[in-house]
Design a protein around this motif. Structure first.
Motif, PDB file in Angstrom:
ATOM      1  N   MET A  94      34.660 -90.915  55.477  1.00  0.00           N
ATOM      2  CA  MET A  94      33.234 -90.678  55.255  1.00  0.00           C
ATOM      3  C   MET A  94      32.622 -90.075  56.521  1.00  0.00           C
ATOM      4  O   MET A  94      32.668 -90.687  57.590  1.00  0.00           O
ATOM      5  N   HIS A  95      32.057 -88.875  56.388  1.00  0.00           N
ATOM      6  CA  HIS A  95      31.423 -88.195  57.513  1.00  0.00           C
ATOM      7  C   HIS A  95      29.922 -88.480  57.499  1.00  0.00           C
ATOM      8  O   HIS A  95      29.246 -88.266  56.486  1.00  0.00           O
ATOM      9  N   VAL A  96      29.406 -88.948  58.629  1.00  0.00           N
ATOM     10  CA  VAL A  96      28.002 -89.333  58.759  1.00  0.00           C
ATOM     11  C   VAL A  96      27.411 -88.657  59.985  1.00  0.00           C
ATOM     12  O   VAL A  96      28.057 -88.567  61.034  1.00  0.00           O
ATOM     13  N   HIS A  97      26.148 -88.188  59.873  1.00  0.00           N
ATOM     14  CA  HIS A  97      25.457 -87.564  61.003  1.00  0.00           C
ATOM     15  C   HIS A  97      25.213 -88.571  62.125  1.00  0.00           C
ATOM     16  O   HIS A  97      24.477 -89.543  61.941  1.00  0.00           O
ATOM     17  N   ARG A  98      25.764 -88.305  63.274  1.00  0.00           N
ATOM     18  CA  ARG A  98      25.550 -89.172  64.428  1.00  0.00           C
ATOM     19  C   ARG A  98      24.093 -89.135  64.887  1.00  0.00           C
ATOM     20  O   ARG A  98      23.579 -90.113  65.443  1.00  0.00           O
ATOM     21  N   ASP A  99      23.415 -88.007  64.677  1.00  0.00           N
ATOM     22  CA  ASP A  99      22.068 -87.812  65.225  1.00  0.00           C
ATOM     23  C   ASP A  99      20.963 -88.324  64.311  1.00  0.00           C
ATOM     24  O   ASP A  99      19.783 -88.133  64.614  1.00  0.00           O
ATOM     25  N   ARG A 100      21.314 -88.984  63.206  1.00  0.00           N
ATOM     26  CA  ARG A 100      20.303 -89.500  62.286  1.00  0.00           C
ATOM     27  C   ARG A 100      20.494 -91.005  62.122  1.00  0.00           C
ATOM     28  O   ARG A 100      21.393 -91.446  61.407  1.00  0.00           O
ATOM     29  N   PRO A 101      19.652 -91.796  62.779  1.00  0.00           N
ATOM     30  CA  PRO A 101      19.827 -93.254  62.733  1.00  0.00           C
ATOM     31  C   PRO A 101      19.882 -93.813  61.314  1.00  0.00           C
ATOM     32  O   PRO A 101      20.672 -94.725  61.036  1.00  0.00           O
ATOM     33  N   ALA A 102      19.044 -93.296  60.411  1.00  0.00           N
ATOM     34  CA  ALA A 102      19.045 -93.813  59.046  1.00  0.00           C
ATOM     35  C   ALA A 102      20.378 -93.551  58.357  1.00  0.00           C
ATOM     36  O   ALA A 102      20.863 -94.369  57.567  1.00  0.00           O
ATOM     37  N   ASN A 103      20.988 -92.405  58.644  1.00  0.00           N
ATOM     38  CA  ASN A 103      22.292 -92.109  58.067  1.00  0.00           C
ATOM     39  C   ASN A 103      23.375 -93.009  58.670  1.00  0.00           C
ATOM     40  O   ASN A 103      24.264 -93.496  57.963  1.00  0.00           O
ATOM     41  N   VAL A 104      23.301 -93.214  59.983  1.00  0.00           N
ATOM     42  CA  VAL A 104      24.276 -94.093  60.635  1.00  0.00           C
ATOM     43  C   VAL A 104      24.202 -95.494  60.033  1.00  0.00           C
ATOM     44  O   VAL A 104      25.224 -96.099  59.698  1.00  0.00           O
ATOM     45  N   ASN A 105      22.983 -96.006  59.875  1.00  0.00           N
ATOM     46  CA  ASN A 105      22.808 -97.339  59.302  1.00  0.00           C
ATOM     47  C   ASN A 105      23.281 -97.392  57.850  1.00  0.00           C
ATOM     48  O   ASN A 105      23.928 -98.360  57.422  1.00  0.00           O
ATOM     49  N   ALA A 106      22.943 -96.342  57.080  1.00  0.00           N
ATOM     50  CA  ALA A 106      23.374 -96.309  55.682  1.00  0.00           C
ATOM     51  C   ALA A 106      24.890 -96.240  55.588  1.00  0.00           C
ATOM     52  O   ALA A 106      25.505 -96.858  54.697  1.00  0.00           O
ATOM     53  N   GLY A 107      25.518 -95.514  56.500  1.00  0.00           N
ATOM     54  CA  GLY A 107      26.968 -95.426  56.503  1.00  0.00           C
ATOM     55  C   GLY A 107      27.624 -96.787  56.693  1.00  0.00           C
ATOM     56  O   GLY A 107      28.624 -97.115  56.036  1.00  0.00           O
ATOM     57  N   LEU A 108      27.065 -97.594  57.588  1.00  0.00           N
ATOM     58  CA  LEU A 108      27.599 -98.935  57.814  1.00  0.00           C
ATOM     59  C   LEU A 108      27.494 -99.790  56.544  1.00  0.00           C
ATOM     60  O   LEU A 108      28.402-100.574  56.227  1.00  0.00           O
ATOM     61  N   ILE A 109      26.397 -99.623  55.830  1.00  0.00           N
ATOM     62  CA  ILE A 109      26.210-100.372  54.582  1.00  0.00           C
ATOM     63  C   ILE A 109      27.229 -99.928  53.540  1.00  0.00           C
ATOM     64  O   ILE A 109      27.825-100.755  52.833  1.00  0.00           O
ATOM     65  N   LEU A 110      27.448 -98.614  53.424  1.00  0.00           N
ATOM     66  CA  LEU A 110      28.408 -98.108  52.446  1.00  0.00           C
ATOM     67  C   LEU A 110      29.808 -98.636  52.713  1.00  0.00           C
ATOM     68  O   LEU A 110      30.560 -98.952  51.772  1.00  0.00           O
ATOM     69  N   VAL A 111      30.183 -98.730  53.983  1.00  0.00           N
ATOM     70  CA  VAL A 111      31.515 -99.263  54.307  1.00  0.00           C
ATOM     71  C   VAL A 111      31.673-100.669  53.740  1.00  0.00           C
ATOM     72  O   VAL A 111      32.698-101.000  53.119  1.00  0.00           O
ATOM     73  N   GLU A 112      30.652-101.506  53.924  1.00  0.00           N
ATOM     74  CA  GLU A 112      30.726-102.886  53.430  1.00  0.00           C
ATOM     75  C   GLU A 112      30.727-102.947  51.908  1.00  0.00           C
ATOM     76  O   GLU A 112      31.502-103.701  51.301  1.00  0.00           O
ATOM     77  N   ARG A 113      29.853-102.183  51.274  1.00  0.00           N
ATOM     78  CA  ARG A 113      29.733-102.259  49.821  1.00  0.00           C
ATOM     79  C   ARG A 113      30.977-101.715  49.110  1.00  0.00           C
ATOM     80  O   ARG A 113      31.377-102.230  48.061  1.00  0.00           O
ATOM     81  N   LEU A 114      31.575-100.681  49.656  1.00  0.00           N
ATOM     82  CA  LEU A 114      32.775-100.145  49.015  1.00  0.00           C
ATOM     83  C   LEU A 114      33.978-101.052  49.250  1.00  0.00           C
ATOM     84  O   LEU A 114      34.888-101.118  48.417  1.00  0.00           O
ATOM     85  N   ALA A 115      33.973-101.766  50.367  1.00  0.00           N
ATOM     86  CA  ALA A 115      35.026-102.759  50.582  1.00  0.00           C
ATOM     87  C   ALA A 115      34.959-103.853  49.511  1.00  0.00           C
ATOM     88  O   ALA A 115      35.994-104.404  49.109  1.00  0.00           O
ATOM     89  N   ASP A 116      33.753-104.132  49.022  1.00  0.00           N
ATOM     90  CA  ASP A 116      33.584-105.153  47.983  1.00  0.00           C
ATOM     91  C   ASP A 116      34.287-104.781  46.685  1.00  0.00           C
ATOM     92  O   ASP A 116      34.581-105.662  45.861  1.00  0.00           O
ATOM     93  N   ILE A 117      34.539-103.494  46.471  1.00  0.00           N
ATOM     94  CA  ILE A 117      35.215-103.081  45.232  1.00  0.00           C
ATOM     95  C   ILE A 117      36.613-102.538  45.515  1.00  0.00           C
ATOM     96  O   ILE A 117      37.200-101.831  44.693  1.00  0.00           O
ATOM     97  N   GLY A 118      37.145-102.857  46.718  1.00  0.00           N
ATOM     98  CA  GLY A 118      38.531-102.508  47.011  1.00  0.00           C
ATOM     99  C   GLY A 118      38.743-101.098  47.525  1.00  0.00           C
ATOM    100  O   GLY A 118      39.849-100.564  47.391  1.00  0.00           O
ATOM    101  N   ILE A 119      37.724-100.497  48.123  1.00  0.00           N
ATOM    102  CA  ILE A 119      37.868 -99.159  48.706  1.00  0.00           C
ATOM    103  C   ILE A 119      37.681 -99.265  50.211  1.00  0.00           C
ATOM    104  O   ILE A 119      36.669 -99.775  50.692  1.00  0.00           O
ATOM    105  N   GLU A 120      38.666 -98.807  50.942  1.00  0.00           N
ATOM    106  CA  GLU A 120      38.599 -98.821  52.402  1.00  0.00           C
ATOM    107  C   GLU A 120      38.015 -97.503  52.886  1.00  0.00           C
ATOM    108  O   GLU A 120      38.448 -96.433  52.463  1.00  0.00           O
ATOM    109  N   VAL A 121      37.039 -97.576  53.771  1.00  0.00           N
ATOM    110  CA  VAL A 121      36.353 -96.372  54.243  1.00  0.00           C
ATOM    111  C   VAL A 121      36.539 -96.225  55.743  1.00  0.00           C
ATOM    112  O   VAL A 121      36.256 -97.156  56.514  1.00  0.00           O
ATOM    113  N   GLU A 122      37.009 -95.058  56.156  1.00  0.00           N
ATOM    114  CA  GLU A 122      37.055 -94.699  57.571  1.00  0.00           C
ATOM    115  C   GLU A 122      35.716 -94.044  57.904  1.00  0.00           C
ATOM    116  O   GLU A 122      35.423 -92.940  57.434  1.00  0.00           O
ATOM    117  N   ASN A 123      34.901 -94.738  58.673  1.00  0.00           N
ATOM    118  CA  ASN A 123      33.541 -94.295  58.962  1.00  0.00           C
ATOM    119  C   ASN A 123      33.548 -93.327  60.142  1.00  0.00           C
ATOM    120  O   ASN A 123      33.666 -93.733  61.295  1.00  0.00           O
TER     121      ASN A 123
END
Length: 611
Positions: free
Chosen positions: A400-429
């Protein structure tokens, strides 16, 4: 009114009165903003994005289009208060009874900055070049896709013949260039035209400013056009200064080093509330935050490329990913509550065009149990480590590619990693710089990637980038942000473009958004609120769009910077946003202070900031 054409029987729209209302004559030379300050008539803007190119046929990034929007006029613009179509180079227009012949009557007092008059010939050449040359169609090709011909009838009348009705005829925001300047350039550059940077200074245009210089990594300089038909700006100078960190830009605003900062986070905006001499402006969002899923990249002729995870071609997997994500959580935790949870592709700001799934339509609403059940039923079994494996044996480990320069995207990316782990998907952030993200997008070397677009009052452009025709002709040349191609979507897109009745067209646009929602390639998370701030001890008036409740940065048209007036130049004291458009005299200097020189690379910056 000339806002929305009717079917057969359309009559001439007389908009001279509106033109006169928008043209406020007069104004005085900008005076000092505050005593004891250097460059007293300077409006300084903090920016984080670097330019892509000054070629108006190619430029797409927000900073560049903001600059060029002040250098070149368009046929029509958007009213600064109502967001309705308004006169620009065309002071009036009409559609024929069949809706296929459009006649634009041009102003007769427009001159280019080299003294040559702007005539119908310049408009015809600009639009025809975009129609006939793919390299010239990168930025504005969607506007002319249905044109059969563009002709001149005398010096000030332009006639556009359409193949079929086109609902965007009152939204032709195409920069009109001087033929006598650009025709030789096109002939000389040939196939390399799209790479022409347009840095032969001064750049000749008809807008309120002239682009006169560019020092890569340091500055872009514009000067006021004193002969502009609408009048000159109120500030003598406007400076766009580059800051690599938004927090540093906020501190510069607080210290009076800059006049204006945009795209603030909730924490940054809150820290500026109540600060003496600073006004924070809040507006409903016109952009969306999203992530796209690589369904298998291919060119228009069907050639596959890139290295997207093969399992993502399965719509069930893509839908499960969406179902596992809580957009309300994204709003609260990633945006600090300063956003609206998204459903459809068009932000809620745009009333009748906005669509959000409700009831039975909302079948991808947040439900991790449902997402797990979908994957179980489709044969995605969990391994010993909890990560699922596709029916073809591919482990569901996604990049998963996330914009380093956008705090909201960085934060959303962290959330996506956790939520997708809940359904058995591993995400390289992969939280990366914008250029790295864009390189991955154009090479299709990603699985999930963050993106976003600014949506105009007419959403045709951002809908058009998802048609099959927007797929790249060859790897690296895509115009959109997702490798999406769907026959039903293409049919609906063509139908909305041909529909002049606004309610009917809005219904079709809703259906387009339903297709995007169902196919789960383009997945909208939130509509971020607009938070921006300016030094109200330096700026007495500035036009927002729409008025009231609108934004300053990223307007449709050049209203904000053209209308802004220094405090000491105002007729009366007081701070705040203007409720009308003001005129003055001005020069603009745009400065991008970067850490070292940078190379202009066409279409290599983040899609997040495109117009």
């Amino acid at each position: 009114m000339h806002t929305h054409p009717r079917p057969p029987g359309i009559h001439l729209r007389r908009v001279a009165a509106m033109s006169a209302a928008l043209l406020l004559v007069g104004g005085s030379t900008a005076a000092p903003a505050t005593a004891g300050t250097d460059d007293l008539d300077t409006f300084t803007i903090a920016v984080t994005q670097q330019v892509d190119t000054f070629n108006p046929f190619v430029a797409q990034l927000a900073v560049t289009t903001n600059v060029l929007g002040h250098v070149y006029d368009t046929l029509v613009t958007v009213d600064p208060e109502t967001n309705e179509p308004a006169p620009a180079l065309a002071q009036e227009w009409e559609a024929g009874d069949d809706g296929l012949t459009w006649t634009f009557e041009l102003r007769d007092d427009v001159v280019f900055t080299d003294g040559e008059p702007l005539t119908a010939d310049d408009v015809v050449w600009t639009l025809t070049t975009i129609m006939e040359d793919g390299a010239a169609a990168i930025a504005s090709g969607s506007y002319v896709a249905g044109f059969e011909s563009v002709t001149a009838e005398g010096d000030h009348t332009v006639v556009v013949q359409l193949a079929e009705p086109q609902a965007t005829m009152e939204s032709l925001a195409v920069p009109i260039v001087p033929r006598h300047v650009w025709e030789p350039i096109l002939e000389e550059e040939g196939d390399a035209f799209a790479d022409y940077p347009n840095e032969e200074f001064p750049v000749v245009g008809s807008g309120p400013f002239t682009l006169v210089g560019h020092e890569p990594g340091e500055s872009i300089t514009l000067e006021a056009n004193p002969d502009h038909w609408r009048g000159a700006p109120g500030f003598d100078q406007v400076v766009l200064r580059y800051y690599s960190e938004k927090d540093a830009a906020v501190e510069a605003l607080r210290g009076g080093e800059v006049t204006f900062v945009y795209e603030l986070t909730e924490a940054q905006a809150s820290s500026l509330e109540g600060v003496e001499g600073i006004t924070v402006n809040h507006a409903d969002g016109k952009r969306f935050q999203a992530f796209t899923i690589n369904p298998g990249a291919r060119t228009q002729d069907g050639e596959g490329f890139g290295d997207g995870h093969p399992a993502l071609a399965d719509r069930t997997l893509r839908q499960a990913i969406v179902t596992a994500i809580d957009n309300d959580e994204i709003v609260e935790l990633a945006h600090g509550g300063q956003a609206v949870a998204a459903g459809g592709y068009v932000p809620a700001r745009y009333g009748d065009f906005h669509w959000s799934p409700e009831g039975e339509e909302d079948f991808l609403a947040f439900d991790p149990d449902a997402a797990n059940a979908m994957l179980d039923e489709a044969g995605y079994e969990r391994g010993e480590d909890g990560v699922r494996v596709s029916p073809d044996g591919d482990r569901l480990e996604l990049r998963m590619h996330v914009h380093r320069d956008r705090p909201a995207n960085v934060n959303a990316g962290l959330i996506l990693v956790e939520r997708l782990a809940d359904i058995g998907i591993e995400v390289e952030n992969l939280t990366v710089d914008p250029g790295v993200l864009s390189d991955a997008l154009y090479a299709a070397e990603y699985d999930l990637i963050f993106t976003g677009w600014t949506v105009n009052p007419d959403p045709d452009y951002v809908l058009g980038i998802h048609t099959c025709g927007a797929l790249p002709e060859e790897p690296g040349t895509m115009q959109g942000d997702a490798y999406f191609c769907d026959e039903e979507y293409d049919e609906l897109y063509a139908a909305q473009l041909a529909e002049y009745d606004r309610p009917t067209r809005a219904g079709i646009i809703h259906e387009l958004q339903e297709v995007l929602y169902r196919e789960a390639v383009v997945n909208v998370l939130a509509y971020p609120n607009i938070m921006e701030a300016y030094r109200s001890d330096q700026v007495s008036d500035i036009q927002i769009q729409p008025d009231p409740g609108g934004n300053i940065w990223g307007q449709d048209g050049y209203w904000a910077w053209w209308s802004a007036r220094p405090v000491a130049a105002a007729d009366s004291g007081g701070d705040g946003l203007s409720t009308g458009v003001l005129a003055g005299v001005g020069v603009v200097v745009v400065v991008l202070v970067a850490a070292g020189a940078f190379a202009l690379v066409r279409r290599r910056a983040t899609l997040e900031d495109r117009e």
